[in-house]
Motif scaffolding. Structure first.
Motif, PDB file in Angstrom:
ATOM      1  N   LEU A 340       0.726  -1.155   0.007  1.00  0.00           N
ATOM      2  CA  LEU A 340       0.077   0.004  -0.011  1.00  0.00           C
ATOM      3  C   LEU A 340       0.917   1.280  -0.026  1.00  0.00           C
ATOM      4  CD1 LEU A 340      -2.908  -0.865   2.458  1.00  0.00           C
ATOM      5  CD2 LEU A 340      -3.008  -0.750   0.068  1.00  0.00           C
ATOM      6  N   ILE A 341       1.866   1.203   0.722  1.00  0.00           N
ATOM      7  CA  ILE A 341       2.715   2.389   0.792  1.00  0.00           C
ATOM      8  C   ILE A 341       3.491   2.543  -0.464  1.00  0.00           C
ATOM      9  CG2 ILE A 341       4.908   3.207   1.827  1.00  0.00           C
ATOM     10  CD1 ILE A 341       4.071   1.837   4.498  1.00  0.00           C
ATOM     11  N   THR A 342       3.983   1.571  -1.134  1.00  0.00           N
ATOM     12  CA  THR A 342       4.680   1.688  -2.440  1.00  0.00           C
ATOM     13  C   THR A 342       3.632   2.062  -3.220  1.00  0.00           C
ATOM     14  OG1 THR A 342       6.077  -0.226  -1.850  1.00  0.00           O
ATOM     15  CG2 THR A 342       5.921   0.245  -4.179  1.00  0.00           C
ATOM     16  N   LEU A 343       2.253   1.871  -3.387  1.00  0.00           N
ATOM     17  CA  LEU A 343       1.322   2.112  -4.455  1.00  0.00           C
ATOM     18  C   LEU A 343       0.950   3.681  -4.184  1.00  0.00           C
ATOM     19  CD1 LEU A 343      -0.800  -1.012  -4.803  1.00  0.00           C
ATOM     20  CD2 LEU A 343       0.837  -0.183  -6.414  1.00  0.00           C
ATOM     21  N   SER A 344       0.872   3.919  -2.988  1.00  0.00           N
ATOM     22  CA  SER A 344       0.648   5.431  -2.632  1.00  0.00           C
ATOM     23  C   SER A 344       1.526   6.416  -3.092  1.00  0.00           C
ATOM     24  CB  SER A 344       0.250   5.366  -1.075  1.00  0.00           C
ATOM     25  OG  SER A 344      -0.488   4.498  -0.515  1.00  0.00           O
ATOM     26  N   VAL A 345       3.069   5.815  -2.871  1.00  0.00           N
ATOM     27  CA  VAL A 345       4.018   6.687  -3.304  1.00  0.00           C
ATOM     28  C   VAL A 345       4.195   6.929  -4.707  1.00  0.00           C
ATOM     29  CG1 VAL A 345       6.537   6.932  -3.369  1.00  0.00           C
ATOM     30  CG2 VAL A 345       5.359   6.422  -1.191  1.00  0.00           C
ATOM     31  N   LEU A 346       3.902   5.959  -5.564  1.00  0.00           N
ATOM     32  CA  LEU A 346       3.974   5.799  -6.780  1.00  0.00           C
ATOM     33  C   LEU A 346       2.775   6.886  -7.271  1.00  0.00           C
ATOM     34  CD1 LEU A 346       4.786   1.950  -7.791  1.00  0.00           C
ATOM     35  CD2 LEU A 346       6.170   4.055  -8.087  1.00  0.00           C
ATOM     36  N   PHE A 347       1.744   6.603  -6.828  1.00  0.00           N
ATOM     37  CA  PHE A 347       0.494   7.346  -7.237  1.00  0.00           C
ATOM     38  C   PHE A 347       0.531   8.965  -7.038  1.00  0.00           C
ATOM     39  CE2 PHE A 347      -3.546   9.477  -6.100  1.00  0.00           C
ATOM     40  CZ  PHE A 347      -4.316   9.155  -7.277  1.00  0.00           C
ATOM     41  N   VAL A 348       1.217   9.273  -5.731  1.00  0.00           N
ATOM     42  CA  VAL A 348       1.598  10.794  -5.566  1.00  0.00           C
ATOM     43  C   VAL A 348       2.478  11.104  -6.431  1.00  0.00           C
ATOM     44  CG1 VAL A 348       2.596  12.223  -4.080  1.00  0.00           C
ATOM     45  CG2 VAL A 348       0.904  10.394  -3.118  1.00  0.00           C
ATOM     46  N   GLY A 349       3.605  10.234  -6.760  1.00  0.00           N
ATOM     47  CA  GLY A 349       4.706  10.624  -7.729  1.00  0.00           C
ATOM     48  C   GLY A 349       4.151  10.888  -9.158  1.00  0.00           C
ATOM     49  N   VAL A 350       3.114   9.986  -9.570  1.00  0.00           N
ATOM     50  CA  VAL A 350       2.454  10.270 -10.973  1.00  0.00           C
ATOM     51  C   VAL A 350       1.666  11.376 -10.988  1.00  0.00           C
ATOM     52  CG1 VAL A 350       0.997   9.115 -12.463  1.00  0.00           C
ATOM     53  CG2 VAL A 350       2.345   7.718 -11.329  1.00  0.00           C
ATOM     54  N   VAL A 351       1.085  11.643  -9.994  1.00  0.00           N
ATOM     55  CA  VAL A 351       0.313  13.065  -9.988  1.00  0.00           C
ATOM     56  C   VAL A 351       1.184  14.283 -10.119  1.00  0.00           C
ATOM     57  CG1 VAL A 351      -1.443  14.311  -8.496  1.00  0.00           C
ATOM     58  CG2 VAL A 351      -1.869  12.019  -8.770  1.00  0.00           C
ATOM     59  N   ILE A 353       4.017  14.429 -11.340  1.00  0.00           N
ATOM     60  CA  ILE A 353       4.667  14.571 -12.609  1.00  0.00           C
ATOM     61  C   ILE A 353       3.413  15.167 -13.629  1.00  0.00           C
ATOM     62  CG2 ILE A 353       5.591  13.320 -14.576  1.00  0.00           C
ATOM     63  CD1 ILE A 353       6.903  11.490 -12.453  1.00  0.00           C
ATOM     64  N   LEU A 354       2.247  14.689 -13.531  1.00  0.00           N
ATOM     65  CA  LEU A 354       1.243  15.033 -14.731  1.00  0.00           C
ATOM     66  C   LEU A 354       0.992  16.602 -14.343  1.00  0.00           C
ATOM     67  CD1 LEU A 354      -1.303  11.974 -14.441  1.00  0.00           C
ATOM     68  CD2 LEU A 354       0.328  12.682 -16.139  1.00  0.00           C
ATOM     69  N   ARG A 356       2.879  18.827 -13.319  1.00  0.00           N
ATOM     70  CA  ARG A 356       3.915  19.606 -13.912  1.00  0.00           C
ATOM     71  C   ARG A 356       4.111  19.836 -15.329  1.00  0.00           C
ATOM     72  NH1 ARG A 356       9.301  18.411  -9.894  1.00  0.00           N
ATOM     73  NH2 ARG A 356       8.485  19.451  -8.027  1.00  0.00           N
ATOM     74  N   LEU A 357       3.618  18.540 -15.883  1.00  0.00           N
ATOM     75  CA  LEU A 357       3.471  18.419 -17.470  1.00  0.00           C
ATOM     76  C   LEU A 357       2.437  19.405 -17.951  1.00  0.00           C
ATOM     77  CD1 LEU A 357       4.041  14.532 -18.125  1.00  0.00           C
ATOM     78  CD2 LEU A 357       5.664  16.560 -18.517  1.00  0.00           C
ATOM     79  N   LEU A 358       1.310  19.388 -17.110  1.00  0.00           N
ATOM     80  CA  LEU A 358       0.016  20.079 -17.608  1.00  0.00           C
ATOM     81  C   LEU A 358       0.325  21.590 -17.358  1.00  0.00           C
ATOM     82  CD1 LEU A 358      -2.850  17.823 -16.108  1.00  0.00           C
ATOM     83  CD2 LEU A 358      -2.399  18.307 -18.510  1.00  0.00           C
ATOM     84  N   LEU A 359       1.067  22.052 -16.184  1.00  0.00           N
ATOM     85  CA  LEU A 359       1.318  23.324 -16.286  1.00  0.00           C
ATOM     86  C   LEU A 359       2.487  23.827 -17.193  1.00  0.00           C
ATOM     87  CD1 LEU A 359       1.131  25.806 -14.277  1.00  0.00           C
ATOM     88  CD2 LEU A 359       2.964  24.860 -12.711  1.00  0.00           C
TER      89      LEU A 359
END
Length: 366
Positions: A340-351, A353-354, A356-359
């Protein structure tokens, strides 16, 4: 092999429990060394390993228990084997036999010598013993009896008792030691300076931080010194430690645990041998001869014992204690929590990055 207690002023040896192997390699080829060691261990029924640490003057391997043993066929039990010395293809095994042998087989051309001695209390003192008795030479055809008297100075002495507890404290259990002195060192006139110590072998799941041990001084710390590594990434079996401790009746040391392999229990149970508590004293210069020429002295140049860390003129006053193991539970993550911690960290990281790309794209459009 196993910690021995001999209720005698002569044979006062103190051995750490479990299996202790110290080796001075005769080759720089690591593969050849491990092959030779594993072949030798296989001969006596012990499992080979590559989890060695570099000790004071040798490679050192330790396990709290002796798992396998095949020398019973030679009359050597795992409870009685004190030392096994292997050098140049020859093996010498020192054993302790607490049962008197009443019959001896004579062989022509083979010399056997038997000694029967008692401590002469009339002329002995606590730190100087006089043994009086006879030596019998069995020569096959004739026996020769010699009345013998000799003077020894014991290296290992007793001074009192100690109680050691490992108190649970999350990731940082506390090692608590209480001492009870039953005699005064001032009674021994052969001493110069003395200091209290604690010697221990701890598994790779634990380590000591020399900056967080209070009034204790870390004298020896052999093992993997990378304090950040989790236990499952460490190959070595653990750490050999010698601490100089305050001269007081109670002492506490905080032990740190490494991150453990996640499991469904959420904890890992760790066991290890109790430390050996003692006072080390230097002898007066004119007393060294008797100590170094004591035929019952068991001090070796290498070996898995605390005495190798001191000079040849040092004597030790041991605190007796029960020889059961210390045990404590260390908290660790559960596999589901890690996922769960790993998935949460990955999810936050993806959000992030997205966003920053949108901005970045928005700024370009403007």
């Amino acid at each position: 092999m196993k910690r021995q207690e001999v209720d005698s002023r002569v044979f006062q040896y103190e051995f750490g429990s479990g299996l202790h192997i110290s080796v001075v390699p005769n080759t720089r080829d690591e593969e050849v060394f491990y092959q030779e060691m594993n072949d030798f261990l296989d001969l006596i029924g012990l499992q080979g390993s590559d989890e060695w640490i570099m000790s004071y003057n040798s490679l050192y391997y330790h396990t709290p228990e002796v798992r396998d043993w095949t020398l019973e066929g030679y009359g050597i039990g795992r409870e009685s084997a004190l030392d096994i010395n292997w050098s140049n293809g020859q093996v010498v095994i020192k054993t302790l036999n607490d049962q008197a042998v009443k019959e001896y087989q004579q062989e022509t051309g083979v010399k056997k010598e038997i000694g029967v001695f008692l401590i002469d209390d009339e002329i002995s003192t606590k730190d100087d013993l006089v043994l009086s008795g006879v030596r019998i030479e069995l020569m096959g055809q004739e026996d020769y009896i010699h009345r013998t008297l000799f003077h020894i100075k014991p290296r290992i002495r007793k001074i009192g008792e100690s109680e050691v507890k490992l108190v649970s404290n999350g990731m940082h259990p506390k090692l608590q030691t209480n001492y009870e002195h039953k005699q005064d060192l001032d009674q021994d006139v052969d001493l110069e300076s003395c200091q209290k110590y604690q010697y221990m072998t701890i598994p790779k799941e634990f380590f000591l931080d020399k900056y967080q041990i209070g009034n204790n001084q870390l004298v020896v710390n052999f093992g993997n010194l990378d304090l950040e590594k989790p236990s499952y990434l460490i190959k070595e079996w653990g750490t050999e430690l010698l601490l100089q401790v305050p001269n007081q009746l109670a002492n506490e040391i905080e032990i740190h645990s490494r991150y453990q392999t996640p499991n469904n229990l959420g904890k890992t149970t760790i066991s290890f041998n109790k430390p050996i508590n003692f006072i080390a004293c230097d002898l007066a210069k004119d007393e060294e001869y008797l100590l170094q020429n004591n035929p019952f002295d068991n001090k070796l140049s290498i070996g898995a014992n605390f005495d190798k860390l001191f000079t040849n003129k040092t004597v030790f006053y041991l605190f007796d204690q029960p020889h059961d193991q210390l045990q404590v539970d260390i908290p660790n993550a559960r596999p589901t929590n890690v996922d769960l911690i790993t998935l949460s960290v990955l999810f936050v990281g993806v959000v992030i990055i997205l966003k920053r790309l949108l901005l970045k794209n928005k700024l370009k459009l403007e």
